[in-house]
Design an enzyme around this catalytic site. Structure first.
Site, mmCIF file in Angstrom:
data_model
loop_
_atom_site.group_PDB
_atom_site.id
_atom_site.type_symbol
_atom_site.label_atom_id
_atom_site.label_comp_id
_atom_site.label_asym_id
_atom_site.label_seq_id
_atom_site.Cartn_x
_atom_site.Cartn_y
_atom_site.Cartn_z
ATOM 1 N N LYS A 1 -20.930 68.772 16.028
ATOM 2 C CA LYS A 1 -19.878 67.615 15.766
ATOM 3 C C LYS A 1 -20.515 66.345 16.330
ATOM 4 O O LYS A 1 -20.823 66.168 17.454
ATOM 5 C CB LYS A 1 -18.527 68.266 16.315
ATOM 6 C CG LYS A 1 -17.281 67.300 15.816
ATOM 7 C CD LYS A 1 -16.136 67.864 16.483
ATOM 8 C CE LYS A 1 -15.118 67.101 15.606
ATOM 9 N NZ LYS A 1 -13.607 67.668 16.014
ATOM 10 N N GLU B 1 0.872 76.149 14.757
ATOM 11 C CA GLU B 1 2.238 75.560 14.986
ATOM 12 C C GLU B 1 3.286 76.753 14.918
ATOM 13 O O GLU B 1 4.259 76.748 16.061
ATOM 14 C CB GLU B 1 2.440 74.655 14.070
ATOM 15 C CG GLU B 1 1.890 73.295 14.380
ATOM 16 C CD GLU B 1 0.505 73.328 13.617
ATOM 17 O OE1 GLU B 1 -0.357 72.335 13.637
ATOM 18 O OE2 GLU B 1 0.030 74.383 12.643
ATOM 19 N N ARG C 1 5.188 73.263 9.607
ATOM 20 C CA ARG C 1 4.672 74.644 9.531
ATOM 21 C C ARG C 1 5.517 75.688 10.384
ATOM 22 O O ARG C 1 5.190 76.933 10.336
ATOM 23 C CB ARG C 1 3.065 74.658 9.899
ATOM 24 C CG ARG C 1 2.366 73.805 8.734
ATOM 25 C CD ARG C 1 1.109 73.136 9.478
ATOM 26 N NE ARG C 1 0.121 74.228 9.765
ATOM 27 C CZ ARG C 1 -0.876 74.475 8.918
ATOM 28 N NH1 ARG C 1 -1.023 73.852 7.724
ATOM 29 N NH2 ARG C 1 -1.728 75.523 9.328
#
Length: 615
Positions: free
Chosen positions: A277, A361, A389
């Site tokens: 990344k 979540e 969610r």
């Protein structure tokens, strides 16, 4: 300003030319994001994957489904939007996420994690049902695999038999089992070009020889049995995928070769790719989390052009720490958003009471319910659009038992440049529908502290505070925790508001005064349960009302207050409901979007004048 020259035909370029293109893409992304802000580290990490995808597939016809989608910048550049990158995430410019309305090459909307495999499988099944011929690819990161929906999709896709390629971008989390040197050696061998070419030729020969398909099935079973003896299957193979990897995600030559091979396989394939990344930009490689989402910055130093300011998130995090120091039952929960929700200090001070569950979540809400049932006091800090969610768990696991779980609903309202998928415009409606829910709306940092303390110590059952992204806006007072408060006494019109819109309403009220009107301004501190007594009394006096709120019209406080007035027989001569409307709102700065929605001070003033002029 850096811009690419004319984009070459990626189907015809050589491997060395592809490597050069990757370097140019990185420079272009760094330059563009330094001037517009955006997601940097994730895009730098997926350059080679994207170039390989475009060398092998036709994104105008084949369907590439991004998970989350914040790593799509290379894709946008390669599909005719290089010049438009200078408008990235700006009002009227291109979005920071895939957007089918923007380009045929964007297969699907993306903004929330873990859904790409499910969406891609749906597309593959539609293709088979309709007898069409195109390829379907899902690009998913290892972070998205912390979400349960990813496994639902993978499990079903692996058993489906549908030709489908899932590319797993693994940039940090270990996914497969640590199976030792022999296993890694075998994995390396089976990805050599000679092996892949032999396997391809053998399959082709067996498909045309008399009895060949039967022979192939037998030898394949024998090979599989031997391989599983030496090399334990990955969970993906157990699900039914043909597993390729792990491979170097920055080797564009190897990636291109493997994608071409995967393209010819008839069934679900998972290509496991390891990437770095922030690849190619030292500050981002060194600290990828800090360069995940960035504001405008200096390319040479990596430093932001504007220093960070105190925010509602940081005020909330500080208030949680203060309460946790007083009460050992308090725990903090986040769904992969520790710093975004201001909980970094909490983790440093109370690591044993800090829980990051990843992009999950629904699990976070259910876990918080379990904690509360057994005597802990969980505080779940979560973005408004992500709490959507966990709605089922909020109803079923928290509300039915009336459990005391505290929700810090961050990014409530318009969030700005991330656009439709991230605006927190629906929490008022969905939280208001939860029986027993108490909902506060602080309008300042001081109110965050006082309302959170009240929510933790004085309220039972589920309780939430909704607060915006960024800092204070025109109002820095502390109206306490009474359900409603009158900020200004008047007689011409009742202005009702709450949260971040309070500053704009106060400014509009001052403009009305300057024009000779005397507005009465009522601020809601607590949205649910709604205490309408002061509002009804004010409207009976003024006979005109304007309700301003930064949320969707349907289910908002405007509709709820209007219903309360009708039920009590209070019928104003004129009324206006100012909100974000019934549709989805595009991206831009919050100031631009508030003007678009008629929620800035000037627009509210004009709306109030219209109400005052009605007979």
């Amino acid at each position: 300003m850096i811009q690419l020259d004319e984009i070459p035909n990626l189907k015809e370029i050589s491997d060395s030319e592809a490597e050069g293109l990757c370097a140019r893409l990185r420079a272009r992304i760094i330059d563009a994001v330094s001037r517009t802000g955006g997601h940097l580290a994730s895009n730098l990490g997926t350059v080679e994957i994207t170039v390989a995808l475009h060398r092998v597939f036709d994104t105008g016809r084949d369907r590439v489904v991004f998970d989350v989608g914040h790593q799509c910048y290379s894709h946008k550049i390669l599909t005719g939007r290089d010049t438009a990158m200078d408008t990235l995430r700006t009002f009227g410019g291109i979005a920071g996420y895939p957007k089918p309305q923007e380009s045929q090459d964007d297969a699907f909307i993306a903004g929330h994690a873990s859904n790409s495999v499910s969406v891609a499988l749906g597309m593959a099944r539609a293709r088979s049902q309709r007898g069409e011929d195109y390829h379907v690819i899902a690009l998913i990161g290892d972070g998205a695999l912390t979400g349960g929906l990813a496994y639902e999709g993978l499990s079903n896709a692996g058993l489906s038999g549908e030709p489908l390629l899932v590319i797993l971008n693994d940039n940090g989390m270990s996914i497969t089992k640590n199976v030792g040197g022999v296993a890694q050696h075998l994995a390396h061998q089976r990805l050599k070009p000679q092996y892949l070419q032999f396997k391809k030729g053998y399959r082709k020969m067996m498909s045309v020889l008399p009895g060949g398909p039967q022979i192939y099935r037998v030898t394949h079973k024998i090979k599989t049995a031997i391989k599983e003896t030496l090399l334990p299957c990955s969970m993906f193979e157990d699900m039914g995928f043909i597993y390729l990897g792990p491979v170097d995600g920055h080797d564009v030559r190897g990636l291109t070769r493997l994608m071409r091979y995967a393209k010819e396989l008839k069934g679900p394939v998972l290509l496991h790719v390891r990437t770095v990344k922030g690849k190619g930009y030292p500050p981002a490689e060194k600290n990828p989390d800090a360069y995940h989402g960035v504001s405008r910055f200096c390319v040479q130093t990596g430093e932001p052009l504007q220093p960070s300011r105190p925010s509602f998130s940081s005020a909330f995090g500080q208030a949680v720490c203060e309460l946790a120091a007083e009460d050992g039952r308090i725990c903090a929960v986040t769904a992969a958003m520790r710093d975004g929700t201001g909980l970094g200090s909490f983790e440093a001070q109370f690591p044993e009471r800090f829980f990051d569950v990843g992009i999950a979540e629904g699990h976070a809400v259910a876990m918080a319910a379990g904690m509360a049932k057994q005597g802990s006091l969980p505080i779940f800090a979560v973005y408004s659009s992500f709490l959507q969610r966990g709605y089922d768990m909020l109803l079923h696991d928290v509300a039915i038992l009336g459990l005391h779980v505290v929700f810090g609903v961050d990014r409530a309202g318009l969030v700005g440049e991330d656009g439709e998928t991230h605006h927190g415009l629906f929490d008022v409606a969905y939280l208001s529908s939860v029986p027993g829910m108490t909902l506060f709306a602080p309008a300042s940092f001081a109110e965050v502290r006082s309302m959170l303390r009240h929510a933790v110590r004085k309220v039972s059952g589920p309780v939430a505070l909704r607060y915006p992204r960024g800092g204070e806006s025109g109002y820095r007072g502390d109206a306490g925790v009474e359900p409603t408060v009158c900020l200004k006494v008047g007689k011409a019109i009742t202005l009702v508001t709450y949260g971040i819109t309070t500053g704009s309403v106060l400014e509009a009220g001052a403009m009305l005064e300057a024009a000779g009107y005397a507005p009465e301004i009522i601020k809601l501190n607590r949205l649910m349960p709604l205490d309408d007594e002061e509002i009804l009394a004010s409207v009976k006096k003024t006979e005109r009302v304007l309700i301003a709120e930064e949320c969707a019209a349907m289910g908002g406080m405007g509709q709820q207050i209007a219903a309360h007035m009708a039920a009590q027989g209070v019928v104003p001569k004129a009324m206006a409901l100012c909100n974000t409307g019934s549709g989805f709102i595009t991206h831009g700065t919050t100031a631009e979007l508030r003007r678009l929605c008629g929620l800035d001070a000037e627009s509210l003033y004009q709306a109030a004048v219209e109400v005052l002029k009605r007979e």
